[in-house]
Write an enzyme that holds these catalytic residues in place. Structure first.
Site, PDB file in Angstrom:
ATOM      1  N   LYS A 151      -8.516  -9.139 -17.218  1.00  6.52           N
ATOM      2  CA  LYS A 151      -8.930  -9.256 -18.615  1.00  6.52           C
ATOM      3  C   LYS A 151      -8.748 -10.680 -19.151  1.00  6.52           C
ATOM      4  O   LYS A 151      -9.620 -11.197 -19.854  1.00  6.52           O
ATOM      5  CB  LYS A 151      -8.141  -8.275 -19.467  1.00  6.52           C
ATOM      6  N   CYS A 166       5.381  -6.331   1.745  1.00  4.49           N
ATOM      7  CA  CYS A 166       5.786  -4.924   1.732  1.00  4.49           C
ATOM      8  C   CYS A 166       5.101  -4.161   2.876  1.00  4.49           C
ATOM      9  O   CYS A 166       5.430  -4.380   4.030  1.00  4.49           O
ATOM     10  CB  CYS A 166       5.511  -4.300   0.362  1.00  4.49           C
ATOM     11  N   SER A 177     -17.553  -5.741 -22.070  1.00  9.08           N
ATOM     12  CA  SER A 177     -19.001  -5.551 -22.214  1.00  9.08           C
ATOM     13  C   SER A 177     -19.620  -6.705 -22.996  1.00  9.08           C
ATOM     14  O   SER A 177     -20.764  -7.106 -22.736  1.00  9.08           O
ATOM     15  CB  SER A 177     -19.297  -4.221 -22.902  1.00  9.08           C
ATOM     16  N   SER A 210     -20.299  -1.956 -25.611  1.00 10.59           N
ATOM     17  CA  SER A 210     -19.438  -0.931 -26.191  1.00 10.59           C
ATOM     18  C   SER A 210     -18.638  -1.451 -27.378  1.00 10.59           C
ATOM     19  O   SER A 210     -17.987  -0.686 -28.067  1.00 10.59           O
ATOM     20  CB  SER A 210     -18.456  -0.424 -25.130  1.00 10.59           C
ATOM     21  N   GLY A 211     -18.651  -2.767 -27.585  1.00 10.16           N
ATOM     22  CA  GLY A 211     -17.813  -3.365 -28.614  1.00 10.16           C
ATOM     23  C   GLY A 211     -16.541  -3.957 -28.055  1.00 10.16           C
ATOM     24  O   GLY A 211     -15.840  -4.682 -28.739  1.00 10.16           O
ATOM     25  N   GLY A 212     -16.234  -3.655 -26.786  1.00 16.32           N
ATOM     26  CA  GLY A 212     -15.056  -4.209 -26.148  1.00 16.32           C
ATOM     27  C   GLY A 212     -15.299  -5.599 -25.596  1.00 16.32           C
ATOM     28  O   GLY A 212     -16.441  -6.081 -25.529  1.00 16.32           O
ATOM     29  N   VAL A 213     -14.228  -6.249 -25.169  1.00 18.72           N
ATOM     30  CA  VAL A 213     -14.308  -7.623 -24.669  1.00 18.72           C
ATOM     31  C   VAL A 213     -15.155  -7.694 -23.399  1.00 18.72           C
ATOM     32  O   VAL A 213     -16.021  -8.575 -23.261  1.00 18.72           O
ATOM     33  CB  VAL A 213     -12.890  -8.172 -24.378  1.00 18.72           C
ATOM     34  N   GLY A 250       0.830  -1.201   0.000  1.00 17.54           N
ATOM     35  CA  GLY A 250       0.000   0.000   0.000  1.00 17.54           C
ATOM     36  C   GLY A 250       0.860   1.245   0.000  1.00 17.54           C
ATOM     37  O   GLY A 250       2.062   1.184   0.301  1.00 17.54           O
ATOM     38  N   HIS A 302       8.278  -7.709  -3.406  1.00 17.15           N
ATOM     39  CA  HIS A 302       7.002  -8.051  -4.053  1.00 17.15           C
ATOM     40  C   HIS A 302       7.128  -9.355  -4.835  1.00 17.15           C
ATOM     41  O   HIS A 302       7.596  -9.359  -5.980  1.00 17.15           O
ATOM     42  CB  HIS A 302       6.567  -6.916  -4.983  1.00 17.15           C
TER      43      HIS A 302
END
Length: 507
Positions: free
Chosen positions: A363, A82, A228, A223-226, A55, A169
């Site tokens: 994604k 961290c 949506s 929207s045409g995106g993956v 954070g 990390h």
């Protein structure tokens, strides 16, 4: 949500969901909760292990983000990363101080005490540091497990209580053996089983939608995106013909976008709303990127509410928000990078209830769900496209002329990149129109026109990214075509900035 095996408590690091991603890659389900989630809620989740994320805060001073102290009394293994390590130290009686200088970048880890956490690592291993505080004295019962040349406590552990912590990390790719550390914590220490896959979220997502819309018809934003597209398919899977898909044409879509969406969703009830004039009027004279995003979010909701009222639909809007949208818009404890139109850009006065079945997925996980639902690969593997569209690829004021310039350049970039990328190695390829002008010469005449930035990146999930090393002949074709085919552009430059420090989009 599926019963958790691991809980990640979120202290606001921009990339803390990489922890969740790495755990899921090891086929263990985990859920991310805000750091101040009550101990009652945590107990209800019955976690088998807890991870305290990084954070941006310091544990030195006042106003420190703290979890409920009772998490250390649950009898389950805890891993601090961290900030999570510094927090564990402070809460359990150790000593933390501000480092003389912040430490960023690669260091080499040297083991001091054998432990199950680091047992699968060589004696010296590269790790990635990013911190301003450091542990000076470990809490009672802890041992120093490892050091670096600049960090006296780089890893520590309490063998009796099963509390473990690392200053670096393990979730980032810059710690090449980080997966081994997480694997040791999950399987050797916490005794978990690898029995979860991304496709397992399907049943939960369907149940969420059905519970939100027990009767009537609901809107789903396309929207045409993956994202949506998968959300729309999920909604269809959950509600059948009770779904009304809506595509808002705000005049900021890519070339041929509306026609492509119509073809891809020919089997679903799709309404295309022409709102180009409303969006252009609202954006007139606006240059600030945050203002653009908030205006677009507001106008989207107004358009959807108008459709809902006209058609008499349920007061529910299903949309494809994914986790990178959420975290970059500033979750609890996180710094805002940019407001996403689905998240930070929504108006406070909206009357519709938003349902986001993909909200906690990355994604690549969304794509797996899409394939499982039977969406065509051509749609599932489309490059991400921001909801605000070309508005955030025009630096400065938006005008119809500037939209056409960036749209034309974008088409060329995607066409040329698609020629060399049949295996979807490229995450995103697009162009950005700058607000400045530059001198050039075309046809033996002086020009004073706009430069275009070409941005092509590779990534696994959009949370981190690296610029793509395109072949020189591809870059040459892109440059020649843009200058020749896009009126008003006389210069092309290539963006070689990774994320971080940059973001993928320019605004």
């Amino acid at each position: 949500m599926t019963q958790s095996s691991v809980l990640v408590l979120d202290f606001g690091a921009q990339y803390n969901h990489l922890i969740a991603r790495r755990i899921r890659e090891l086929e263990v389900f985990c859920e991310v909760l805000p750091f101040d989630t009550s101990i009652e809620v945590i107990r209800q989740k019955s976690p088998k292990a807890i991870v305290l994320s990084g954070g941006p805060s310091s544990v030195v001073g006042e106003g420190v983000p703290l979890p409920d102290r009772a998490i250390f009394d649950l009898g389950v293994p805890v891993l601090g990363i961290c900030y999570g390590m510094q927090l564990m130290t402070r809460m359990l009686g150790g000593d933390v101080s501000r480092a003389e200088r912040p430490e960023y970048g690669r260091r080499f880890l040297h083991q001091e005490t054998p432990s199950p956490l680091l047992a699968d690592l060589p004696d010296e291993v590269p790790v990635w540091m990013s911190h301003g505080d450091r542990v000076e004295v470990v809490p009672p019962g802890f041992s120093v497990l490892a050091t670096t040349e600049t960090t006296p406590v780089a890893a520590m552990g309490d063998f009796q209580r099963n509390f473990w912590a690392v200053q670096f990390h393990p979730e980032v790719s810059h710690t090449p053996l980080g997966a081994r550390i997480l694997s040791a914590f999950l399987f050797t220490i916490a005794k978990l089983q690898a029995n979860w896959k991304a496709s397992d979220v399907l049943a939960d997502a369907v149940s969420m939608i059905q519970a939100a819309v027990p009767q009537g018809r609901a809107l789903v934003a396309l929207s045409g995106g993956v994202d949506s597209a998968v959300a729309a398919k999920l909604a269809e899977h959950a509600l059948g013909d009770r779904v009304q898909a809506v595509l808002i044409d705000h005049g900021l879509l890519r070339a041929g976008e509306v026609e492509e969406v119509r073809r891809a969703f020919s089997q679903i009830d799709l309404l295309v709303v022409d709102a180009r004039q409303e969006f252009m009027t609202a954006l007139l004279g606006v240059s600030d990127p945050e203002q653009k995003r908030k205006i677009i979010g507001r106008e989207f909701i107004h358009a959807f509410e108008h459709v809902r009222e006209r058609l008499g639909l349920a007061e529910v809007l299903i949309q494809g928000t994914v986790y990178p949208d959420v975290i970059e818009s500033g979750g609890r404890g996180a710094h805002t990078i940019k407001s996403h139109h689905n998240v930070g850009g929504l108006p406070e006065t909206m009357r519709m209830r938003v349902v986001e079945p993909l909200r906690w997925l990355f994604k690549d996980e969304v794509r797996k769900v899409g394939l499982r639902l039977g969406l065509p690969e051509s749609l599932v593997w489309r490059q991400p496209f921001p909801g605000p569209g070309l508005a955030v690829r025009i630096v400065g004021e938006i005008t119809p002329e500037r939209i056409e310039m960036v749209r034309g350049a974008d088409t060329i970039v995607r066409e040329e990149v698609d020629r060399i990328d049949p295996d979807h190695r490229i995450w995103q390829a697009f162009s950005v129109l700058l607000s400045v002008s530059s001198v050039g010469v075309m046809g033996d005449r002086r020009t004073y026109a706009h430069p275009v930035v070409v941005r092509v990146v590779e990534s696994e999930d959009g949370m981190t990214a690296d610029w793509a090393r395109l072949p020189e002949d591809t870059l040459e074709r892109i440059s020649q075509r843009i200058v020749a085919e896009v009126s008003g552009v006389n210069r092309v430059v290539y963006d070689i900035t990774s994320k971080p420090p940059g973001t993928i989009e320019w605004e």
